[in-house]
Design a protein around this motif. Structure first.
Motif, PDB file in Angstrom:
ATOM      1  N   ALA A  51       0.892  -1.250   0.011  1.00 15.04           N
ATOM      2  CA  ALA A  51       0.091  -0.047  -0.011  1.00 15.04           C
ATOM      3  C   ALA A  51       0.726   1.079   0.030  1.00 15.04           C
ATOM      4  CB  ALA A  51      -0.728   0.034   1.215  1.00 15.04           C
ATOM      5  N   GLY A  52       0.756   2.248  -0.989  1.00 12.55           N
ATOM      6  CA  GLY A  52       1.229   3.415  -1.010  1.00 12.55           C
ATOM      7  C   GLY A  52       0.741   4.435  -0.015  1.00 12.55           C
ATOM      8  N   LYS A  53       0.872   5.546  -0.418  1.00 10.74           N
ATOM      9  CA  LYS A  53       0.476   6.670   0.652  1.00 10.74           C
ATOM     10  C   LYS A  53      -1.105   6.819   0.643  1.00 10.74           C
ATOM     11  CE  LYS A  53       1.480  11.243   2.103  1.00 10.74           C
ATOM     12  NZ  LYS A  53       2.511  12.588   1.979  1.00 10.74           N
ATOM     13  N   SER A  54      -1.692   6.654  -0.574  1.00 13.17           N
ATOM     14  CA  SER A  54      -3.104   6.660  -0.754  1.00 13.17           C
ATOM     15  C   SER A  54      -3.691   5.510  -1.022  1.00 13.17           C
ATOM     16  CB  SER A  54      -3.606   7.894  -1.865  1.00 13.17           C
ATOM     17  OG  SER A  54      -3.269   7.383  -3.382  1.00 13.17           O
ATOM     18  N   SER A  55      -5.036   5.235  -0.725  1.00 14.20           N
ATOM     19  CA  SER A  55      -5.837   4.045  -1.244  1.00 14.20           C
ATOM     20  C   SER A  55      -5.690   3.772  -2.391  1.00 14.20           C
ATOM     21  CB  SER A  55      -7.280   4.086  -0.578  1.00 14.20           C
ATOM     22  OG  SER A  55      -7.933   5.259  -1.206  1.00 14.20           O
ATOM     23  N   SER A  56      -5.655   4.487  -3.290  1.00 12.88           N
ATOM     24  CA  SER A  56      -5.553   4.351  -5.062  1.00 12.88           C
ATOM     25  C   SER A  56      -4.274   3.564  -5.329  1.00 12.88           C
ATOM     26  CB  SER A  56      -5.453   5.391  -5.722  1.00 12.88           C
ATOM     27  OG  SER A  56      -4.474   6.504  -5.399  1.00 12.88           O
ATOM     28  N   ARG A  57      -3.206   3.457  -4.549  1.00 12.73           N
ATOM     29  CA  ARG A  57      -1.893   3.124  -4.735  1.00 12.73           C
ATOM     30  C   ARG A  57      -1.789   1.627  -4.006  1.00 12.73           C
ATOM     31  NH1 ARG A  57       2.527   7.729  -5.728  1.00 12.73           N
ATOM     32  NH2 ARG A  57       1.202   8.960  -7.106  1.00 12.73           N
ATOM     33  N   THR A  58      -2.563   0.757  -4.366  1.00 13.80           N
ATOM     34  CA  THR A  58      -2.361  -0.556  -3.793  1.00 13.80           C
ATOM     35  C   THR A  58      -2.159  -1.896  -4.820  1.00 13.80           C
ATOM     36  OG1 THR A  58      -4.266  -0.050  -2.117  1.00 13.80           O
ATOM     37  CG2 THR A  58      -3.810  -2.405  -2.554  1.00 13.80           C
ATOM     38  N   TYR A  59      -1.085  -2.483  -4.550  1.00 10.86           N
ATOM     39  CA  TYR A  59      -0.581  -3.454  -5.334  1.00 10.86           C
ATOM     40  C   TYR A  59      -0.938  -4.673  -4.727  1.00 10.86           C
ATOM     41  CZ  TYR A  59       2.819  -5.986  -8.081  1.00 10.86           C
ATOM     42  OH  TYR A  59       3.299  -6.935  -9.008  1.00 10.86           O
ATOM     43  N   TYR A  60      -1.521  -5.511  -5.354  1.00 12.90           N
ATOM     44  CA  TYR A  60      -1.515  -6.888  -5.060  1.00 12.90           C
ATOM     45  C   TYR A  60      -0.856  -7.849  -5.577  1.00 12.90           C
ATOM     46  CZ  TYR A  60      -5.800  -6.246  -2.400  1.00 12.90           C
ATOM     47  OH  TYR A  60      -6.713  -5.755  -1.192  1.00 12.90           O
ATOM     48  N   GLY A  61      -0.079  -8.647  -4.755  1.00  8.39           N
ATOM     49  CA  GLY A  61       0.656  -9.691  -5.129  1.00  8.39           C
ATOM     50  C   GLY A  61       0.144 -11.100  -5.136  1.00  8.39           C
ATOM     51  N   VAL A  62       0.346 -12.001  -4.439  1.00  3.93           N
ATOM     52  CA  VAL A  62      -0.389 -13.249  -4.059  1.00  3.93           C
ATOM     53  C   VAL A  62      -1.828 -13.093  -3.430  1.00  3.93           C
ATOM     54  CG1 VAL A  62       1.568 -14.529  -4.535  1.00  3.93           C
ATOM     55  CG2 VAL A  62       0.750 -14.258  -2.412  1.00  3.93           C
ATOM     56  N   ALA A  63      -1.973 -11.929  -2.817  1.00  4.23           N
ATOM     57  CA  ALA A  63      -3.289 -12.129  -2.026  1.00  4.23           C
ATOM     58  C   ALA A  63      -4.295 -11.930  -2.898  1.00  4.23           C
ATOM     59  CB  ALA A  63      -2.965 -10.956  -0.994  1.00  4.23           C
ATOM     60  N   ASP A  64      -5.523 -12.885  -2.370  1.00  2.98           N
ATOM     61  CA  ASP A  64      -6.907 -12.645  -3.220  1.00  2.98           C
ATOM     62  C   ASP A  64      -7.477 -11.347  -2.384  1.00  2.98           C
ATOM     63  OD1 ASP A  64      -9.648 -14.969  -2.882  1.00  2.98           O
ATOM     64  OD2 ASP A  64      -9.293 -12.948  -3.843  1.00  2.98           O
ATOM     65  N   PRO A  65      -7.706 -10.423  -3.719  1.00  5.80           N
ATOM     66  CA  PRO A  65      -8.383  -9.050  -3.174  1.00  5.80           C
ATOM     67  C   PRO A  65      -9.814  -9.409  -2.575  1.00  5.80           C
ATOM     68  CG  PRO A  65      -8.003  -9.465  -5.649  1.00  5.80           C
ATOM     69  CD  PRO A  65      -7.369 -10.469  -5.176  1.00  5.80           C
ATOM     70  N   GLY A  66     -10.524 -10.289  -2.958  1.00  4.75           N
ATOM     71  CA  GLY A  66     -11.725 -10.658  -2.267  1.00  4.75           C
ATOM     72  C   GLY A  66     -11.645 -11.060  -0.930  1.00  4.75           C
ATOM     73  N   ARG A  67     -10.583 -11.471  -0.273  1.00 13.58           N
ATOM     74  CA  ARG A  67     -10.482 -11.916   0.956  1.00 13.58           C
ATOM     75  C   ARG A  67      -9.584 -11.247   1.829  1.00 13.58           C
ATOM     76  NH1 ARG A  67      -8.493 -16.839   2.284  1.00 13.58           N
ATOM     77  NH2 ARG A  67      -7.130 -17.182   0.556  1.00 13.58           N
ATOM     78  N   PHE A  68      -8.534 -10.684   1.187  1.00 22.12           N
ATOM     79  CA  PHE A  68      -7.390  -9.828   1.981  1.00 22.12           C
ATOM     80  C   PHE A  68      -7.582  -8.454   1.532  1.00 22.12           C
ATOM     81  CE2 PHE A  68      -4.921 -13.270   3.604  1.00 22.12           C
ATOM     82  CZ  PHE A  68      -5.335 -14.119   3.027  1.00 22.12           C
ATOM     83  N   ILE A  69      -7.774  -7.632   2.599  1.00 25.02           N
ATOM     84  CA  ILE A  69      -7.687  -6.185   2.431  1.00 25.02           C
ATOM     85  C   ILE A  69      -6.543  -5.473   3.115  1.00 25.02           C
ATOM     86  CG2 ILE A  69      -9.326  -4.074   2.527  1.00 25.02           C
ATOM     87  CD1 ILE A  69     -11.511  -6.132   2.536  1.00 25.02           C
ATOM     88  N   VAL A  70      -5.885  -4.428   2.606  1.00 25.15           N
ATOM     89  CA  VAL A  70      -4.875  -3.671   3.159  1.00 25.15           C
ATOM     90  C   VAL A  70      -5.349  -2.423   3.484  1.00 25.15           C
ATOM     91  CG1 VAL A  70      -3.731  -2.853   0.951  1.00 25.15           C
ATOM     92  CG2 VAL A  70      -2.244  -3.161   3.193  1.00 25.15           C
ATOM     93  N   SER A  71      -4.952  -1.776   4.607  1.00 23.46           N
ATOM     94  CA  SER A  71      -5.291  -0.470   4.730  1.00 23.46           C
ATOM     95  C   SER A  71      -3.963   0.263   5.664  1.00 23.46           C
ATOM     96  CB  SER A  71      -6.449  -0.249   5.788  1.00 23.46           C
ATOM     97  OG  SER A  71      -6.536  -1.105   6.841  1.00 23.46           O
ATOM     98  N   ARG A  72      -3.837   1.750   5.395  1.00 20.09           N
ATOM     99  CA  ARG A  72      -2.802   2.127   6.242  1.00 20.09           C
ATOM    100  C   ARG A  72      -3.359   3.531   6.874  1.00 20.09           C
ATOM    101  NH1 ARG A  72       2.416   3.713   2.815  1.00 20.09           N
ATOM    102  NH2 ARG A  72       3.106   4.529   4.962  1.00 20.09           N
ATOM    103  N   ASP A  73      -2.913   3.710   8.012  1.00 29.10           N
ATOM    104  CA  ASP A  73      -2.999   4.920   8.828  1.00 29.10           C
ATOM    105  C   ASP A  73      -1.726   5.744   8.763  1.00 29.10           C
ATOM    106  OD1 ASP A  73      -3.347   6.814  10.684  1.00 29.10           O
ATOM    107  OD2 ASP A  73      -5.010   5.651  11.597  1.00 29.10           O
TER     108      ASP A  73
END
Length: 121
Positions: A51-73
């Motif tokens: 995850a980059g600085k903003s939510s629009s900058r998320t890069y998925y590797g092997v994680a299933d985006p339907g099950r794994f969600i990244v977030s930053r504070d």
């Protein structure tokens, strides 16, 4: 020096959810990418999601985006990984990492100590 400390791992049954957290200290990481890697037994460490600085900058590797969600504070210098509908194959040690980019383990400048997730069927 940057320290990354993970928490939230554990042993659960298939179908359960876990939320991993990583807290960074030592310097603000707002200009860095933060993310999660996993290492399964006998396997190489692989990127789950970054995850980059903003939510629009998320890069998925092997994680299933339907099950794994990244977030930053950004303000709290933390990154989280919400893991839903866990499966036995999700069993691994999960590592928090940070770097200028995170597309592979070689990119990481800092690592956490890892937190173990075990999913039983």
């Amino acid at each position: 020096q940057v320290d990354l400390v993970e928490s939230g791992g554990g042993s659960v049954q298939a179908g359960a959810s876990l939320r991993l957290s990583c807290a960074a200290s030592g310097r603000p990481l707002d200009n860095f990418v933060m993310g999660w890697f996993r290492q399964r037994p006998g396997k190489e460490r692989e990127l789950m999601v970054a995850a980059g600085k903003s939510s629009s900058r998320t890069y998925y590797g092997v994680a299933d985006p339907g099950r794994f969600i990244v977030s930053r504070d950004i303000a709290k210098n933390t990154v989280h990984l919400q893991m839903n509908h866990l499966k036995p194959e999700d069993t691994a040690v999960y590592y928090c990492a940070a770097g200028w980019v995170l597309t592979s383990a070689q990119d990481a400048q800092w690592w956490g100590q890892g937190t173990r997730v075990s999913v039983s069927s």
